[in-house]
Design a protein around this motif. Structure first.
Motif, PDB file in Angstrom:
ATOM      1  N   GLU A  95       0.834  -1.205   0.000  1.00  0.00           N
ATOM      2  CA  GLU A  95       0.000   0.000   0.000  1.00  0.00           C
ATOM      3  C   GLU A  95       0.868   1.254   0.000  1.00  0.00           C
ATOM      4  OE1 GLU A  95      -3.154   2.317   2.954  1.00  0.00           O
ATOM      5  OE2 GLU A  95      -2.940   0.123   3.097  1.00  0.00           O
ATOM      6  N   THR A 134     -10.764  -4.947  -4.770  1.00  0.00           N
ATOM      7  CA  THR A 134     -11.448  -3.807  -4.165  1.00  0.00           C
ATOM      8  C   THR A 134     -10.527  -2.999  -3.257  1.00  0.00           C
ATOM      9  OG1 THR A 134     -13.630  -4.849  -4.338  1.00  0.00           O
ATOM     10  CG2 THR A 134     -13.372  -3.105  -2.703  1.00  0.00           C
ATOM     11  N   PRO A 135      -9.775  -3.636  -2.349  1.00  0.00           N
ATOM     12  CA  PRO A 135      -8.821  -2.844  -1.559  1.00  0.00           C
ATOM     13  C   PRO A 135      -7.803  -2.114  -2.431  1.00  0.00           C
ATOM     14  CG  PRO A 135      -9.119  -4.991  -0.547  1.00  0.00           C
ATOM     15  CD  PRO A 135      -9.818  -5.048  -1.881  1.00  0.00           C
ATOM     16  N   GLU A 138      -9.457   0.932  -3.862  1.00  0.00           N
ATOM     17  CA  GLU A 138      -9.802   1.882  -2.811  1.00  0.00           C
ATOM     18  C   GLU A 138      -8.559   2.593  -2.268  1.00  0.00           C
ATOM     19  OE1 GLU A 138     -12.279  -0.201  -0.012  1.00  0.00           O
ATOM     20  OE2 GLU A 138     -14.064   0.013  -1.303  1.00  0.00           O
ATOM     21  N   LEU A 141      -7.889   5.265  -4.897  1.00  0.00           N
ATOM     22  CA  LEU A 141      -8.844   6.372  -4.817  1.00  0.00           C
ATOM     23  C   LEU A 141      -8.606   7.222  -3.575  1.00  0.00           C
ATOM     24  CD1 LEU A 141     -12.093   4.531  -5.954  1.00  0.00           C
ATOM     25  CD2 LEU A 141     -10.770   6.202  -7.259  1.00  0.00           C
ATOM     26  N   ASP A 142      -8.315   6.574  -2.463  1.00  0.00           N
ATOM     27  CA  ASP A 142      -8.074   7.308  -1.225  1.00  0.00           C
ATOM     28  C   ASP A 142      -6.845   8.204  -1.355  1.00  0.00           C
ATOM     29  OD1 ASP A 142      -8.712   7.658   1.731  1.00  0.00           O
ATOM     30  OD2 ASP A 142      -6.623   7.005   1.821  1.00  0.00           O
ATOM     31  N   ARG A 179     -18.832   0.449  -9.753  1.00  0.00           N
ATOM     32  CA  ARG A 179     -19.179   0.618  -8.338  1.00  0.00           C
ATOM     33  C   ARG A 179     -18.510   1.850  -7.732  1.00  0.00           C
ATOM     34  NH1 ARG A 179     -18.455  -5.070  -8.023  1.00  0.00           N
ATOM     35  NH2 ARG A 179     -16.428  -4.818  -6.975  1.00  0.00           N
ATOM     36  N   HIS A 180     -17.439   2.315  -8.345  1.00  0.00           N
ATOM     37  CA  HIS A 180     -16.703   3.458  -7.803  1.00  0.00           C
ATOM     38  C   HIS A 180     -16.833   4.702  -8.686  1.00  0.00           C
ATOM     39  CE1 HIS A 180     -14.829   0.041  -5.715  1.00  0.00           C
ATOM     40  NE2 HIS A 180     -14.566   0.901  -4.754  1.00  0.00           N
ATOM     41  N   ARG A 183     -17.752   8.382  -6.852  1.00  0.00           N
ATOM     42  CA  ARG A 183     -16.933   8.916  -5.771  1.00  0.00           C
ATOM     43  C   ARG A 183     -16.127  10.097  -6.281  1.00  0.00           C
ATOM     44  NH1 ARG A 183     -12.851   5.536  -1.810  1.00  0.00           N
ATOM     45  NH2 ARG A 183     -11.597   7.298  -1.105  1.00  0.00           N
ATOM     46  N   ARG A 187     -12.373  10.030  -8.109  1.00  0.00           N
ATOM     47  CA  ARG A 187     -13.247   8.920  -8.461  1.00  0.00           C
ATOM     48  C   ARG A 187     -12.798   8.239  -9.748  1.00  0.00           C
ATOM     49  NH1 ARG A 187     -17.270  10.313 -12.302  1.00  0.00           N
ATOM     50  NH2 ARG A 187     -17.128  12.477 -12.986  1.00  0.00           N
TER      51      ARG A 187
END
Length: 366
Positions: A95, A134-135, A138, A141-142, A179-180, A183, A187
């Motif tokens: 990460e 998904t992680p 995310e 995106l974060d 799904r995203h 955002r 996004r």
């Protein structure tokens, strides 16, 4: 076809701007959008070397000599490119590393006048290191949201499938992208298809692109780099692109190019990439003038600066070397902004900045 003067009116740039047609303005100060940049390929060489050293990964010499990749447009040449890309991607195994790449990509874009970055990522390769698809997205995106707030560079994420994997994998990624899609900031804004254009059947990926389009995402597949006009036509017919990654080979077919212009399909043109992959001998050989004079909307981009040793600003320098005036360079920058999916307030601010750049007198020669 639309002429250059019509394109100028379409882009909303002033034809009588002070210093119009002059040269010498600072291209780093020209507001622009960067719409074709791959996640791993955006990595700074120094970052690659540091991450590899931390992990005790021995890199190929070609990734440590700081020399631009140069291959022939053959399967063997593409294999060499892909091998180097895979070697670089191997260091992005956490990460922390993923977040670092996003932050540094935005910082580098900001230094070159880019106010909008649309970063393309296939989360498949990073998912095993962070707990799944998904992680992985995310995290991207974060960090994009945090980086946008810190740097002021507006960031959108494009999820891309690979031609080398089964079309069902592409549908999985398209659903993830959908799904995203709502955002913001940071996004998911589009869905792409990358890797070797000679692999897979384009039509088999149409279902994935319908999923993405139904979610309001841009269709931004690669096409028309390694393969010619017939491939471009196949991508246009099957995937209904809003923008084409590359698309330069459309210049070989005037009728096809006219259709692209009429449909308003943007072209993400990457001169250094085309030269490094042997599509053209030199970056200045890319038919940018032909594309622009046809009325095509262009977004100059760097593609994979890690391997091609050429960033966004270098693509504008290439256009200047071809003979584009400052006014024409401003139109290219405005075109990239209009082709982006940036929020309207960002687009307006950047376009105002383009006009302000033109009103600034050019640097004196010498």
């Amino acid at each position: 076809m639309t002429g250059t003067a019509d394109m100028r009116r379409h882009l909303g740039a002033p034809e009588d701007a002070a210093g119009s047609g002059g040269t010498g303005r600072d291209l780093a100060a020209l507001p622009k959008a960067h719409l074709h940049l791959h996640f791993t390929g955006s990595m700074r060489p120094q970052t690659l070397w540091e991450l590899a050293a931390e992990r005790r990964i021995r890199l190929p010499r070609s990734l440590t000599d700081d020399v631009a990749l140069q291959v022939e447009p053959t399967h063997r040449g593409w294999f060499r490119f892909q091998r180097q890309y895979d070697a670089a991607r191997a260091v992005v195994d956490s990460e922390q590393a993923m977040r670092r790449l996003i932050r540094e990509a935005a910082e580098d874009d900001a230094a070159e006048g880019s106010g909008r970055l649309e970063l393309q990522v296939d989360p498949t390769s990073y998912a095993p290191h962070v707990g799944g698809l998904t992680p992985a997205i995310e995290i991207v995106l974060d960090e994009a949201e945090a980086t946008e707030n810190e740097t002021g560079v507006s960031i959108g994420i494009i999820i891309a499938a690979s031609r080398t994997r089964h079309p069902l994998d592409a549908r999985t990624l398209a659903r993830l992208a959908a799904r995203h899609a709502d955002r913001a900031p940071g996004r998911v804004v589009g869905f792409g298809l990358s890797n070797d254009e000679r692999r897979g059947d384009t039509r088999d990926f149409a279902a994935a692109f319908r999923i993405a389009k139904d979610a309001g995402l841009l269709s931004v597949p690669h096409g028309g780099e390694l393969l010619g006009p017939d491939h471009v036509r196949e991508v246009v017919d099957s995937l209904a692109p809003d923008r084409l990654g590359h698309g330069v080979r459309a210049a070989q077919d005037p009728w096809l190019l006219e259709q692209i212009v009429e449909q308003g399909i943007g072209l993400e043109v990457c001169p250094a990439s085309n030269a490094s992959l042997g599509v053209f001998q030199e970056a200045t050989d890319v038919p940018l003038r032909t594309l622009v004079e046809s009325g095509a909307l262009i977004a100059l981009s760097a593609d994979d600066p890690l391997l091609f040793n050429s960033r966004l600003l270098d693509q504008y320098e290439t256009a200047r070397a071809i003979g584009f005036t400052d006014e024409e360079l401003a139109h290219l920058a405005a075109s990239s902004i209009r082709l982006s999916s940036a929020p309207e307030e960002v687009r307006t601010r950047l376009l105002d900045g383009v006009q302000g750049w033109l009103r600034t007198p050019p640097e004196p020669a010498g």
